[in-house]
Design a protein around this motif. Structure first.
Motif, mmCIF file in Angstrom:
data_model
loop_
_atom_site.group_PDB
_atom_site.id
_atom_site.type_symbol
_atom_site.label_atom_id
_atom_site.label_comp_id
_atom_site.label_asym_id
_atom_site.label_seq_id
_atom_site.Cartn_x
_atom_site.Cartn_y
_atom_site.Cartn_z
ATOM 1 N N ALA A 76 1.732 -37.795 -121.563
ATOM 2 C CA ALA A 76 2.912 -37.796 -120.702
ATOM 3 C C ALA A 76 2.582 -37.270 -119.307
ATOM 4 O O ALA A 76 3.097 -37.785 -118.304
ATOM 5 C CB ALA A 76 4.009 -36.939 -121.342
ATOM 6 N N PHE A 77 1.706 -36.284 -119.231
ATOM 7 C CA PHE A 77 1.308 -35.744 -117.933
ATOM 8 C C PHE A 77 0.547 -36.784 -117.130
ATOM 9 O O PHE A 77 0.761 -36.947 -115.930
ATOM 10 C CB PHE A 77 0.463 -34.487 -118.142
ATOM 11 C CG PHE A 77 -0.017 -33.855 -116.860
ATOM 12 C CD1 PHE A 77 0.868 -33.234 -116.008
ATOM 13 C CD2 PHE A 77 -1.362 -33.891 -116.520
ATOM 14 C CE1 PHE A 77 0.426 -32.656 -114.821
ATOM 15 C CE2 PHE A 77 -1.809 -33.321 -115.348
ATOM 16 C CZ PHE A 77 -0.905 -32.703 -114.502
ATOM 17 N N ARG A 79 0.811 -40.046 -117.449
ATOM 18 C CA ARG A 79 1.765 -41.069 -117.033
ATOM 19 C C ARG A 79 2.596 -40.594 -115.848
ATOM 20 O O ARG A 79 2.925 -41.370 -114.947
ATOM 21 C CB ARG A 79 2.665 -41.454 -118.202
ATOM 22 C CG ARG A 79 1.978 -42.277 -119.276
ATOM 23 C CD ARG A 79 2.986 -42.915 -120.206
ATOM 24 N NE ARG A 79 3.705 -41.903 -120.979
ATOM 25 C CZ ARG A 79 3.307 -41.441 -122.168
ATOM 26 N NH1 ARG A 79 2.190 -41.924 -122.708
ATOM 27 N NH2 ARG A 79 4.003 -40.528 -122.797
ATOM 28 N N PHE A 80 2.930 -39.307 -115.827
ATOM 29 C CA PHE A 80 3.691 -38.761 -114.702
ATOM 30 C C PHE A 80 2.867 -38.811 -113.415
ATOM 31 O O PHE A 80 3.377 -39.195 -112.359
ATOM 32 C CB PHE A 80 4.093 -37.322 -115.024
ATOM 33 C CG PHE A 80 4.752 -36.599 -113.872
ATOM 34 C CD1 PHE A 80 6.045 -36.909 -113.488
ATOM 35 C CD2 PHE A 80 4.066 -35.619 -113.173
ATOM 36 C CE1 PHE A 80 6.645 -36.258 -112.426
ATOM 37 C CE2 PHE A 80 4.656 -34.958 -112.110
ATOM 38 C CZ PHE A 80 5.949 -35.282 -111.738
ATOM 39 N N GLY A 83 2.641 -42.347 -112.208
ATOM 40 C CA GLY A 83 3.888 -42.748 -111.572
ATOM 41 C C GLY A 83 3.990 -42.228 -110.150
ATOM 42 O O GLY A 83 4.487 -42.926 -109.258
#
Length: 418
Positions: A76-77, A79-80, A83
């Motif tokens: 998730a990190f 992907r953040f 982004g």
């Protein structure tokens, strides 16, 4: 075939090529682009593959990586961060990358300047006209201090891709063409000496501007001229063009002997593959001898100048030993050869640079005011020098360990971002 695929739904997933395997593995390194856009595209492809592997345990096992090796929080990190990079325009991203690289290079020097400025402010020195004397000793001594740290880094293997670690310079196939064109370490040393001499000629009389020249001013100007000429000689020695011009008188003989049995005798000597330039060491040797007998206003100041002058002489003698060892046994590997005499050169430069910085008028006056002799400064500097060299070795060893851990992690999990 259709029935087999229905019974084995993972057949297609196990036979198709992943996105990062685009069939370009046989291309030459020069045909690959290292731009920011390509790096971002590769990162997006790897992120997509990692999400597919996370949703399909079979593909994780095929890659040889279990799902426990890729924590969900870490995904998730990543992907953040991806982004965020997509929101930033690519020209701005290039500017940010360039700024980051510049900060990464100059952060140590900026930190050194800040620490030195704090010591000056806390000690209340370099006030009034003494600021010129303080700046001269701090800048010149700081240059020798960092010269010693870089010499130790060369011994430990840093700058091996440039051929600066007493090794053979790697060819263009192993390193980029930009790194292959970097001049030798001796050329850089000679250029720094030349730059110091060419600029400091006009600064030696700055503290007594408008007043009569003294014998001490003329001594300092003579030292600057020595640096100017010695650095220029060192750069000319490192020039391949100058070397070819010096061999021009033998060119007709070489052309006439191409098909003769003596052709092997016309091949370049082994010493052409590495640098044996005595001028940087010679200039610093003469500087040390001059400063060891340089007249000062007090005995303490004379002894302090003699200390760092003697250390510079020690550097020159140790560098001479390095050249003798290199001449007898030329480098034959891309790995650093690590001549033991270079440890002595780095120690003498670091300690001599620190004592050089402390030999300014205000610091010597403070030592005399507190009844401190020159040996107190010498012993204190030797201890700090040994500690700083050990700390540099530990830091670079940690860097090597981190590099190996990163490479092993990338080989173990192809989907992890670099």
């Amino acid at each position: 075939m259709v029935g087999y695929q229905q019974m084995h739904p993972n057949y297609l997933a196990s036979t198709h090529r992943y996105s990062h395997d685009s069939g370009h593995g046989t291309e030459s390194m020069s045909s690959r682009s290292n731009s920011i856009a390509d790096i971002d595209d590769q990162a997006l492809e790897k992120d997509e593959e990692r999400r597919q592997c996370a949703s399909d345990p079979t593909r994780n096992s095929q890659n040889g990586v279990s799902s426990t090796q890729r924590p969900a929080r870490l995904d998730a990190f990543y992907r953040f961060l991806l982004g965020l990079t997509r929101l930033v325009p690519r020209p701005l991203l290039k500017i940010m990358r360039l700024f980051h690289d510049m900060v990464d290079v100059f952060i140590l020097i900026v930190g050194f300047i800040l620490v030195l400025s704090g010591i000056v402010i806390y000690g209340g020195v370099f006030r009034g006209n003494n600021i010129y004397n303080g700046l001269a000793h701090s800048i010149k001594g700081g240059i020798f201090f960092w010269y010693g740290l870089l010499t130790l880094a060369r011994w430990m293997g840093c700058f091996a891709e440039y051929g600066w670690a007493w090794n053979i310079r790697p060819p263009v196939g192993m390193v980029s063409s930009r790194k292959a064109k970097v001049p030798s370490a001796e050329f850089v040393e000679s250029f720094v000496i030349f730059l110091y001499g060419s600029t400091n000629v006009f600064l030696e009389h700055l503290a007594a501007w408008g007043e009569a020249w003294t014998a001490q001013d003329l001594e300092h100007v003579s030292i600057s001229i020595m640096f100017f000429g010695g650095g220029l000689c060192g750069m000319l020695i490192e020039s391949k063009t100058v070397r070819d011009l010096l061999n021009a008188s033998l060119s007709p003989w070489n052309a006439s002997q191409d098909q003769q049995p003596h052709k092997d005798q016309w091949s370049p000597p082994k010493t052409y593959s590495f640098s044996l330039n005595p001028f940087p060491g010679l200039i610093i040797l003469l500087l040390g001898m001059m400063m060891s007998s340089h007249h000062q206003h007090s005995m303490v100041s004379t002894m302090v100048h003699k200390q760092w002058g003697t250390l510079f002489v020690g550097f020159a003698l140790a560098r001479a030993v390095t050249y003798i060892l290199t001449f007898l046994s030329p480098p034959s590997s891309y790995l650093p050869s690590r001549p033991p005499s270079e440890l002595i050169t780095s120690f003498c430069l670091v300690s001599g640079g620190l004592i050089f910085m402390a030999s300014n008028k205000d610091t010597v006056a403070a030592m005399e005011r507190h009844d401190l002799n020159a040996m107190f400064l010498f012993t204190l500097t030797m201890g700090w020098t040994a500690f700083l060299m050990a700390w540099e070795m530990v830091v670079l060893a940690i860097k090597g360990w981190a590099t190996k851990e990163k490479e092993s992690a990338l080989h173990a999990s192809p989907g992890t971002l670099a």
